[in-house]
Design an enzyme around this catalytic site. Sequence first.
Site, PDB file in Angstrom:
ATOM      1  N   GLY A 188       0.820  -1.202   0.000  1.00 18.96           N
ATOM      2  CA  GLY A 188       0.000   0.000   0.000  1.00 18.96           C
ATOM      3  C   GLY A 188       0.854   1.252   0.000  1.00 18.96           C
ATOM      4  O   GLY A 188       1.639   1.472   0.923  1.00 18.96           O
ATOM      5  N   ALA A 189       0.717   2.067  -1.072  1.00 18.36           N
ATOM      6  CA  ALA A 189       1.484   3.323  -1.151  1.00 18.36           C
ATOM      7  C   ALA A 189       0.594   4.503  -0.802  1.00 18.36           C
ATOM      8  O   ALA A 189       0.644   5.559  -1.434  1.00 18.36           O
ATOM      9  CB  ALA A 189       2.085   3.490  -2.552  1.00 18.36           C
ATOM     10  N   VAL A 191      -0.915   7.130   2.435  1.00 17.35           N
ATOM     11  CA  VAL A 191      -0.226   8.025   3.366  1.00 17.35           C
ATOM     12  C   VAL A 191       0.554   7.216   4.413  1.00 17.35           C
ATOM     13  O   VAL A 191       1.746   7.461   4.650  1.00 17.35           O
ATOM     14  CB  VAL A 191      -1.250   8.951   4.061  1.00 17.35           C
ATOM     15  CG1 VAL A 191      -0.562   9.832   5.083  1.00 17.35           C
ATOM     16  CG2 VAL A 191      -1.983   9.790   3.029  1.00 17.35           C
ATOM     17  N   ILE A 192      -0.115   6.239   5.031  1.00 13.54           N
ATOM     18  CA  ILE A 192       0.523   5.493   6.124  1.00 13.54           C
ATOM     19  C   ILE A 192       1.690   4.656   5.593  1.00 13.54           C
ATOM     20  O   ILE A 192       2.775   4.625   6.186  1.00 13.54           O
ATOM     21  CB  ILE A 192      -0.528   4.628   6.862  1.00 13.54           C
ATOM     22  CG1 ILE A 192      -1.518   5.548   7.593  1.00 13.54           C
ATOM     23  CG2 ILE A 192       0.129   3.671   7.850  1.00 13.54           C
ATOM     24  CD1 ILE A 192      -2.679   4.846   8.261  1.00 13.54           C
ATOM     25  N   GLU A 211       2.025  -1.397  -4.647  1.00 11.64           N
ATOM     26  CA  GLU A 211       0.756  -0.663  -4.722  1.00 11.64           C
ATOM     27  C   GLU A 211      -0.079  -1.226  -5.872  1.00 11.64           C
ATOM     28  O   GLU A 211       0.384  -1.264  -7.013  1.00 11.64           O
ATOM     29  CB  GLU A 211       1.048   0.833  -4.940  1.00 11.64           C
ATOM     30  CG  GLU A 211      -0.155   1.682  -5.311  1.00 11.64           C
ATOM     31  CD  GLU A 211      -1.303   1.592  -4.308  1.00 11.64           C
ATOM     32  OE1 GLU A 211      -1.083   1.852  -3.120  1.00 11.64           O
ATOM     33  OE2 GLU A 211      -2.428   1.244  -4.736  1.00 11.64           O
ATOM     34  N   GLY A 278      -5.228   0.381   4.149  1.00 13.81           N
ATOM     35  CA  GLY A 278      -6.362   1.214   4.524  1.00 13.81           C
ATOM     36  C   GLY A 278      -6.925   0.795   5.869  1.00 13.81           C
ATOM     37  O   GLY A 278      -6.419  -0.129   6.513  1.00 13.81           O
ATOM     38  N   ARG A 279      -7.950   1.498   6.294  1.00 13.22           N
ATOM     39  CA  ARG A 279      -8.557   1.214   7.594  1.00 13.22           C
ATOM     40  C   ARG A 279     -10.054   1.061   7.419  1.00 13.22           C
ATOM     41  O   ARG A 279     -10.622   1.566   6.457  1.00 13.22           O
ATOM     42  CB  ARG A 279      -8.221   2.349   8.585  1.00 13.22           C
ATOM     43  CG  ARG A 279      -6.718   2.454   8.846  1.00 13.22           C
ATOM     44  CD  ARG A 279      -6.383   3.571   9.813  1.00 13.22           C
ATOM     45  NE  ARG A 279      -6.957   3.395  11.123  1.00 13.22           N
ATOM     46  CZ  ARG A 279      -6.433   2.636  12.090  1.00 13.22           C
ATOM     47  NH1 ARG A 279      -5.303   1.975  11.883  1.00 13.22           N
ATOM     48  NH2 ARG A 279      -7.025   2.539  13.263  1.00 13.22           N
ATOM     49  N   HIS A 451       9.678  38.205   5.567  1.00 12.57           N
ATOM     50  CA  HIS A 451      10.835  37.750   4.786  1.00 12.57           C
ATOM     51  C   HIS A 451      12.020  37.528   5.712  1.00 12.57           C
ATOM     52  O   HIS A 451      12.269  38.360   6.590  1.00 12.57           O
ATOM     53  CB  HIS A 451      11.211  38.797   3.734  1.00 12.57           C
ATOM     54  CG  HIS A 451      12.447  38.431   2.972  1.00 12.57           C
ATOM     55  ND1 HIS A 451      12.442  37.481   1.988  1.00 12.57           N
ATOM     56  CD2 HIS A 451      13.740  38.871   3.093  1.00 12.57           C
ATOM     57  CE1 HIS A 451      13.677  37.352   1.500  1.00 12.57           C
ATOM     58  NE2 HIS A 451      14.484  38.186   2.152  1.00 12.57           N
TER      59      HIS A 451
HETATM   60  C1  LIG Z   1       0.131   5.026  11.525  1.00 13.91           C
HETATM   61  C2  LIG Z   1      -0.955   6.055  11.467  1.00 13.91           C
HETATM   62  C3  LIG Z   1      -0.622   7.387  11.290  1.00 13.91           C
HETATM   63  C4  LIG Z   1      -1.621   8.357  11.247  1.00 13.91           C
HETATM   64  N1  LIG Z   1      -1.250   9.656  11.085  1.00 13.91           N
HETATM   65  C5  LIG Z   1      -2.194  10.599  11.042  1.00 13.91           C
HETATM   66  C6  LIG Z   1      -1.835  11.971  10.926  1.00 13.91           C
HETATM   67  O1  LIG Z   1      -0.658  12.316  10.859  1.00 13.91           O
HETATM   68  N2  LIG Z   1      -2.822  12.898  10.909  1.00 13.91           N
HETATM   69  C7  LIG Z   1      -4.151  12.540  10.989  1.00 13.91           C
HETATM   70  O2  LIG Z   1      -5.005  13.425  10.954  1.00 13.91           O
HETATM   71  N3  LIG Z   1      -4.518  11.256  11.094  1.00 13.91           N
HETATM   72  C8  LIG Z   1      -3.579  10.284  11.136  1.00 13.91           C
HETATM   73  N4  LIG Z   1      -3.953   8.984  11.287  1.00 13.91           N
HETATM   74  C9  LIG Z   1      -5.393   8.677  11.367  1.00 13.91           C
HETATM   75  C10 LIG Z   1      -5.935   8.977  12.771  1.00 13.91           C
HETATM   76  O3  LIG Z   1      -5.216   8.217  13.702  1.00 13.91           O
HETATM   77  C11 LIG Z   1      -7.411   8.659  12.840  1.00 13.91           C
HETATM   78  O4  LIG Z   1      -8.096   9.367  11.841  1.00 13.91           O
HETATM   79  C12 LIG Z   1      -7.979   9.064  14.184  1.00 13.91           C
HETATM   80  O5  LIG Z   1      -7.324   8.395  15.236  1.00 13.91           O
HETATM   81  C13 LIG Z   1      -9.477   8.750  14.261  1.00 13.91           C
HETATM   82  O6  LIG Z   1      -9.968   9.196  15.468  1.00 13.91           O
HETATM   83  P1  LIG Z   1     -11.247   8.522  16.156  1.00 13.91           P
HETATM   84  O7  LIG Z   1     -11.396   9.176  17.481  1.00 13.91           O
HETATM   85  O8  LIG Z   1     -12.384   8.529  15.223  1.00 13.91           O
HETATM   86  O9  LIG Z   1     -10.869   6.975  16.343  1.00 13.91           O
HETATM   87  P2  LIG Z   1      -9.684   6.263  17.129  1.00 13.91           P
HETATM   88  O10 LIG Z   1      -8.499   7.118  17.242  1.00 13.91           O
HETATM   89  O11 LIG Z   1      -9.547   4.926  16.508  1.00 13.91           O
HETATM   90  O12 LIG Z   1     -10.251   6.107  18.604  1.00 13.91           O
HETATM   91  C14 LIG Z   1     -11.349   5.316  18.914  1.00 13.91           C
HETATM   92  C15 LIG Z   1     -11.241   4.901  20.370  1.00 13.91           C
HETATM   93  O13 LIG Z   1     -12.462   4.278  20.746  1.00 13.91           O
HETATM   94  C16 LIG Z   1     -12.173   3.106  21.492  1.00 13.91           C
HETATM   95  N5  LIG Z   1     -13.341   2.232  21.380  1.00 13.91           N
HETATM   96  C17 LIG Z   1     -13.825   1.637  20.255  1.00 13.91           C
HETATM   97  N6  LIG Z   1     -14.955   0.962  20.552  1.00 13.91           N
HETATM   98  C18 LIG Z   1     -15.171   1.123  21.876  1.00 13.91           C
HETATM   99  C19 LIG Z   1     -16.175   0.673  22.771  1.00 13.91           C
HETATM  100  N7  LIG Z   1     -17.212  -0.044  22.333  1.00 13.91           N
HETATM  101  N8  LIG Z   1     -16.073   1.009  24.068  1.00 13.91           N
HETATM  102  C20 LIG Z   1     -15.031   1.774  24.509  1.00 13.91           C
HETATM  103  N9  LIG Z   1     -14.075   2.241  23.711  1.00 13.91           N
HETATM  104  C21 LIG Z   1     -14.142   1.922  22.408  1.00 13.91           C
HETATM  105  C22 LIG Z   1     -10.915   2.574  20.835  1.00 13.91           C
HETATM  106  O14 LIG Z   1     -10.243   1.683  21.700  1.00 13.91           O
HETATM  107  C23 LIG Z   1     -10.142   3.873  20.617  1.00 13.91           C
HETATM  108  O15 LIG Z   1      -9.420   4.222  21.766  1.00 13.91           O
HETATM  109  C24 LIG Z   1      -2.985   7.987  11.368  1.00 13.91           C
HETATM  110  C25 LIG Z   1      -3.327   6.645  11.556  1.00 13.91           C
HETATM  111  C26 LIG Z   1      -2.340   5.693  11.609  1.00 13.91           C
HETATM  112  C27 LIG Z   1      -2.729   4.259  11.828  1.00 13.91           C
END
Ligand SMILES: Cc1cc2nc3c(=O)[nH]c(=O)nc-3n(C[C@H](O)[C@H](O)[C@H](O)COP(=O)(O)OP(=O)(O)OC[C@H]3O[C@@H](n4cnc5c(N)ncnc54)[C@H](O)[C@@H]3O)c2cc1C
Length: 475
Positions: A188-189, A191-192, A211, A278-279, A451
């Site tokens: 996968g190419a 962002v991550i 990719e 992807g996720r 500047h």
């Molecule tokens: C390697 C990597 C790098 C990234 N870099 C960036 C970046 O630089 N910039 C950026 O904007 N985004 C980045 N992202 C994406 C970003 O991490 C996600 O978009 C963001 O975390 C989503 O936020 P969220 O709160 O929706 O979900 P999450 O961060 O996934 O949080 C959800 C939380 O809910 C909890 N949960 C789930 N179900 C339950 C339940 N039933 N009861 C209790 N708790 C629960 C989970 O355990 C988790 O703690 C990156 C992702 C990865 C994997």
Amino acid sequence: MATEFDVIVIGGGPAGYPCAIRAGQNKLSVACIDEWQNRDGTYAFGGTCLNAGCIPSKALLESSELFHRAQTEFAAHGIGTGAVSMDVNAMQARKGKIVKQSTMGILALFKSAGVTPLQGHGKLLSGGRVEFTGKDGAKSLLSAKHIVLASGSTPMPLKNVPFDGSQIVDSWGALDFTEVPKKLGVIGAGVIGLELGSVWRRLGAEVIVLEALDKFLPIADQAVAKEAARHFQKQGLDIRLGAKVTGCEKAKDGVMLQFTDAKGAQTVVVEKVVVAIGRRPYTAELLGEGTGVELDERGFINVDHDCRTSVPNVWAIGDVVRGPMLAHKGKEEGVVVADAIAGKAGEVNYNLVPSVIYTAPEIAWVGLTEEQAKESGRAYKVGAFPFMASGRARAMEAANGFCKIVADKDSDEILGVHVIGPMAGELIAEAVLAMEYSASTEDLQRTMHAHPTLSEAMHEAALNADKLAIDIPNR
Ligand SMILES: Cc1cc2nc3c(=O)[nH]c(=O)nc-3n(C[C@H](O)[C@H](O)[C@H](O)COP(=O)(O)OP(=O)(O)OC[C@H]3O[C@@H](n4cnc5c(N)ncnc54)[C@H](O)[C@@H]3O)c2cc1C
């Protein structure tokens, strides 16, 4: 423990925890439930972003970039360092400290905003009720006037290359390597994949990125994608497009990946594999029987423009709903929902969600690409400015890439801004603000920029849109 709240947020990632804090700021009684457990079994707020995503990846990108620059750039400044070495364990320890500081900080923020933190599992039941299962397994019944679902996402698995937690890992696994793999396969190419591939490449791994799509970075402006591909190639990232991974076999020194590309069936043996395709939304054990919350065909919780689900007073935000899977998009949704619950006005502008890729050079954009502007059929103009012509970028030994502005030809309104170059992720904030206020290129042209700064590239690109740039010949 209180059991009745105005608001219960399930999920304490970058969507859920800001929602809970804003609800507290709005004088609502609020609990935030989160079940994230680190590898050592400890619970931590902050979700994917703080524990296994944005923050740890940026910590490693910074360390590996410094290591790379010490080897390749310092001499140009006249700095002699002798042999530069990297202690991967020390790098990982630094990362761990930053993650811990960030996640512990949320508890302090909750305290100051009056949020009740509940660590354990939350399950939505019908009638405004939530079943909470604590760390000790004890269940309790909570209720709230409003419930916000912010359960996030998890890495998408690849059927033919199943995770094994050691040789074949997801992005979290790739953030935790304790040694530099000799050869790393990244599937996968996106962002991550590019960020993680960059980290380990800079530390010395041979990196091959497979990719499936034929086009590189199709979501980005194609001039930016082309420039990025050139730099990544120069850095030694072996990116193969149109390479569909069909399977894998454990080999003597690692994993043999099988893939097909334009040349036919191929194999490559790598020490470790990162699957970064992807996720997908995460809703396991989130919705009890008969709650009525609808999911779409891909498993995202169905919401309207304002993050309302199909059930009154149940909202959903962040990665678990439509839109880009980005921390800042989830944060904005969380804040807007908490304000809406308190009767305040607010709206997320989904047209202006900035994207950043933290590679070197960094890549950032907002709004329409040139290709999208062309497709829309409107008359448009383009202004661009190369960092090679920026005194600050040259002084930083970082004169790569460019800033490009796409604007409507008739109204002059800025439609999109695309930056590849030093600190692109910081520079794009000016473009987001300008576009939030429907600025024209003339507005940017008439705004004084200090500047020498990198932001002058934005100014000059705006001037170039009308062939008025000062520091480059206008074309
Ligand atoms: C390697 C990597 C790098 C990234 N870099 C960036 C970046 O630089 N910039 C950026 O904007 N985004 C980045 N992202 C994406 C970003 O991490 C996600 O978009 C963001 O975390 C989503 O936020 P969220 O709160 O929706 O979900 P999450 O961060 O996934 O949080 C959800 C939380 O809910 C909890 N949960 C789930 N179900 C339950 C339940 N039933 N009861 C209790 N708790 C629960 C989970 O355990 C988790 O703690 C990156 C992702 C990865 C994997």
